[in-house]
Design a protein around this motif. Structure first.
Motif, short mmCIF file in Angstrom:
data_model
loop_
_atom_site.label_atom_id
_atom_site.label_comp_id
_atom_site.label_asym_id
_atom_site.label_seq_id
_atom_site.Cartn_x
_atom_site.Cartn_y
_atom_site.Cartn_z
N LYS A 245 0.80 -1.23 0.00
CA LYS A 245 0.00 0.00 0.00
C LYS A 245 0.83 1.28 0.00
CE LYS A 245 -3.79 -2.11 2.66
NZ LYS A 245 -4.72 -1.89 3.78
N VAL A 246 2.16 1.18 -0.08
CA VAL A 246 3.02 2.36 -0.01
C VAL A 246 4.20 2.21 -0.97
CG1 VAL A 246 2.44 2.90 2.39
CG2 VAL A 246 4.37 1.41 1.89
N LEU A 247 5.00 3.28 -1.06
CA LEU A 247 6.21 3.26 -1.86
C LEU A 247 7.40 2.83 -1.01
CD1 LEU A 247 5.99 6.60 -3.89
CD2 LEU A 247 5.07 4.35 -4.48
N THR A 248 8.26 2.01 -1.59
CA THR A 248 9.53 1.62 -0.99
C THR A 248 10.65 2.03 -1.93
OG1 THR A 248 8.62 -0.26 0.24
CG2 THR A 248 10.97 -0.34 -0.28
N LEU A 249 11.74 2.53 -1.37
CA LEU A 249 12.88 2.95 -2.16
C LEU A 249 14.09 2.11 -1.80
CD1 LEU A 249 13.29 5.29 -4.23
CD2 LEU A 249 14.32 6.60 -2.37
N ILE A 250 14.78 1.57 -2.82
CA ILE A 250 16.05 0.88 -2.63
C ILE A 250 17.13 1.78 -3.21
CG2 ILE A 250 17.45 -1.14 -3.16
CD1 ILE A 250 14.92 -2.78 -3.38
N ALA A 251 18.05 2.26 -2.37
CA ALA A 251 19.05 3.24 -2.80
C ALA A 251 20.45 2.75 -2.49
CB ALA A 251 18.80 4.59 -2.12
N LEU B 55 -4.82 0.15 -4.73
CA LEU B 55 -4.78 -1.24 -5.19
C LEU B 55 -4.20 -2.20 -4.14
CD1 LEU B 55 -3.56 -0.80 -8.90
CD2 LEU B 55 -5.89 -0.74 -7.96
N GLU B 56 -3.71 -1.62 -3.03
CA GLU B 56 -3.13 -2.42 -1.94
C GLU B 56 -1.96 -3.26 -2.44
OE1 GLU B 56 -6.16 -4.62 0.08
OE2 GLU B 56 -7.30 -2.83 0.65
N ILE B 57 -1.07 -2.61 -3.19
CA ILE B 57 0.10 -3.30 -3.73
C ILE B 57 1.38 -2.65 -3.20
CG2 ILE B 57 -1.20 -3.82 -5.83
CD1 ILE B 57 0.54 -1.75 -7.28
N ALA B 58 2.49 -3.30 -3.44
CA ALA B 58 3.80 -2.75 -3.07
C ALA B 58 4.45 -2.18 -4.33
CB ALA B 58 4.69 -3.82 -2.46
N ILE B 59 5.05 -1.00 -4.20
CA ILE B 59 5.78 -0.39 -5.31
C ILE B 59 7.20 -0.09 -4.84
CG2 ILE B 59 5.93 1.55 -6.90
CD1 ILE B 59 2.93 1.79 -6.84
N ILE B 60 8.18 -0.59 -5.59
CA ILE B 60 9.59 -0.38 -5.25
C ILE B 60 10.23 0.47 -6.33
CG2 ILE B 60 11.85 -1.49 -5.00
CD1 ILE B 60 10.48 -3.94 -3.88
N GLY B 61 10.93 1.52 -5.91
CA GLY B 61 11.70 2.34 -6.83
C GLY B 61 13.18 2.20 -6.53
N ILE B 62 14.00 2.16 -7.58
CA ILE B 62 15.45 2.06 -7.42
C ILE B 62 16.06 3.44 -7.64
CG2 ILE B 62 17.54 0.86 -8.16
CD1 ILE B 62 15.38 -1.00 -7.08
N LEU B 63 16.96 3.84 -6.75
CA LEU B 63 17.56 5.18 -6.82
C LEU B 63 19.04 5.09 -6.48
CD1 LEU B 63 16.67 8.16 -7.31
CD2 LEU B 63 16.46 8.38 -4.85
N HIS B 64 19.82 6.02 -7.02
CA HIS B 64 21.27 6.00 -6.81
C HIS B 64 21.68 6.87 -5.63
CE1 HIS B 64 21.75 3.75 -10.43
NE2 HIS B 64 21.34 4.73 -11.21
N PHE B 65 22.85 6.55 -5.07
CA PHE B 65 23.51 7.38 -4.07
C PHE B 65 24.37 8.43 -4.76
CE2 PHE B 65 24.11 4.62 0.01
CZ PHE B 65 22.80 4.88 0.36
N ASN B 66 24.55 9.57 -4.06
CA ASN B 66 25.63 10.49 -4.42
C ASN B 66 26.95 9.92 -3.93
OD1 ASN B 66 24.05 12.55 -5.62
ND2 ASN B 66 23.46 13.28 -3.60
N LYS B 67 28.05 10.49 -4.42
CA LYS B 67 29.37 10.07 -3.97
C LYS B 67 29.67 10.65 -2.60
CE LYS B 67 31.34 9.76 -8.62
NZ LYS B 67 32.38 10.29 -9.54
N GLY B 68 30.75 10.17 -1.99
CA GLY B 68 31.22 10.75 -0.74
C GLY B 68 30.77 9.98 0.48
N GLY B 69 31.37 10.36 1.61
CA GLY B 69 31.01 9.73 2.86
C GLY B 69 29.92 10.52 3.57
N GLY B 70 29.79 10.27 4.88
CA GLY B 70 28.76 10.94 5.64
C GLY B 70 27.66 9.98 6.01
#
Length: 400
Positions: free
Chosen positions: A59-65, A197-212
């Motif tokens: 039922k919500v958005l999930t992000l894999i980064a 629709l009571e479904i799961a949605i996964i989005g793929i996203l990139h990291f920026n460079k660097g630490g922190g």
């Protein structure tokens, strides 16, 4: 007397304007917009539902980064494959589900190969493309939001899709992914689809460079982190080769902060031409005490506690920036460094102090007329492309 009359007339005009505004607001309620109130006692309380507990709620958005090449897509494919077999540790355990992919960076053939290697039921996998016929010609494009919201919703409902994966999610956003309003305009309708629709949605996203701090590395606007209800961070340990997953944000489980590790193993399959090919799969998925934040910072320093590796990366960015932009106010450099890579001004200062070829020199900004001093940073030898570090011999700091 004349002044009094004028004052009275002005007040009457103000009163008329206020009355007109109230009338306009009242009419707007009859033009399709009105406030609706619901008593809390009439709201149904429902427990959270998980496609994959605790990482992927429904039922919500999930992000894999994560950074490029750390197996974000491989992780999403592993989740999808298990979903088609009913093998996820969530509410769909024992219930095979249909999954859909909207992917730009990999073609359908490569995705099928990776899904096949992961053991997916191919009859339950759908690949989404969009045919644009608005100009009289049929052009195959990627998913575009919010334009395709209604069509996407109807398609997912028609095929009873329980998991949608968008890789990368920035590919479907209409606008500037660094701007909050553009991101929300695309993702809010997507979240509404997940809820309806009571479904799961996964989005793929990139990291920026660097630490922190790891979650600050998520590229683009902070609206990405704000919109999703589950944020999964992924990093690969340069020393061990293991991948680590941390549930950095979760609105529906007390397991926020939990981490897991896995390894990538080769699996050989045969393509449709009879040729043998190698595809990575996920193995040995298990809890770990190490989190993604530790991994990305360990990778940056390479175990060098002096931070030399991190400085080299910041220095490379700084020299490239100044070579391209020329003399720049250091306050502007700091803002651009933070937006682009997440670097702090202290990191920029440290890198600048240790650069010797080319040197980054600071001089007074002649255009600044305010209080205090503003500095311009520039390369002493812009044509020199090599970078060498010498031990720091001074501690001069230049304020923004």
């Amino acid at each position: 007397m004349t002044l009094a009359i004028a004052t009275t007339e002005r007040q009457a005009a103000i009163d008329d304007a206020l009355i007109a505004n109230v009338d306009r607001l009242a009419r707007s309620q009859h033009d399709g917009r009105r406030i609706a109130l619901t008593r809390a006692c009439d709201v149904k309380v429902e427990r959270p539902v998980f496609l994959h507990n605790p990482l992927v709620p429904a039922k919500v958005l999930t992000l894999i980064a994560g950074r490029a090449g750390v197996s974000k897509s491989t992780l999403s494919i592993d989740i999808a494959a298990k979903a088609t077999l009913g093998k996820l540790t969530g509410d769909w355990n024992g219930r095979p589900a249909t999954v859909a992919f909207a992917a730009i960076e990999d073609d359908a053939g490569m995705q099928k190969a990776r899904l096949q290697a992961a053991g997916a039921d191919m009859t339950r996998v759908l690949f989404i493309t969009v045919d644009d016929t608005r100009n009289g010609n049929t052009v195959s494009t990627g998913l575009q939001l919010p334009d395709d919201t209604a069509t996407l919703r109807d398609t997912l409902r028609e095929h009873d899709v329980k998991l949608l994966i968008i890789d990368p999610i920035t590919s479907c956003i209409d606008g500037n992914t660094d701007k909050r309003d553009d991101v929300r305009r695309s993702l809010d309708p997507l979240a509404a689809i997940a809820q309806e629709l009571e479904i799961a949605i996964i989005g793929i996203l990139h990291f920026n460079k660097g630490g922190g701090y790891a979650s600050d590395k998520v590229s683009g606007s902070h609206a990405f982190r704000d919109t999703v209800r589950s944020l999964i961070l992924v990093a690969k340990d340069d020393e061990t080769g293991e991948c680590v997953v941390t549930l950095d944000k979760s609105s529906y489980t007390p397991q926020q902060g939990a981490s897991y590790k896995y390894t990538l193993a080769p699996r050989f399959i045969t393509d449709d031409d009879g040729e043998r090919m190698e595809v990575p799969i996920i193995t040995d998925f298990a809890p770990t005490d190490t989190n993604v934040n530790e991994i990305i910072n360990r990778n940056i320093t390479g175990g060098d506690t002096t931070g030399r590796a991190a400085d080299n990366e910041v220095a490379e960015w700084l020299t490239n920036y100044l070579a391209e932009n020329g003399p720049t106010n250091c306050k502007q450099i700091a803002a651009d460094a933070k937006d682009a890579e997440g670097y702090t001004f202290k990191q920029l200062q440290h890198a600048r102090e240790r650069l010797t070829s080319p040197r980054v020199i600071a001089r007074k900004d002649p255009t600044y007329t305010g209080r205090g001093r503003r500095s311009l940073w520039e390369l002493e030898q812009p044509e020199c492309a090599s970078t060498y570090y010498a031990p720091s011999t001074h501690g001069v700091k230049y304020g923004a």
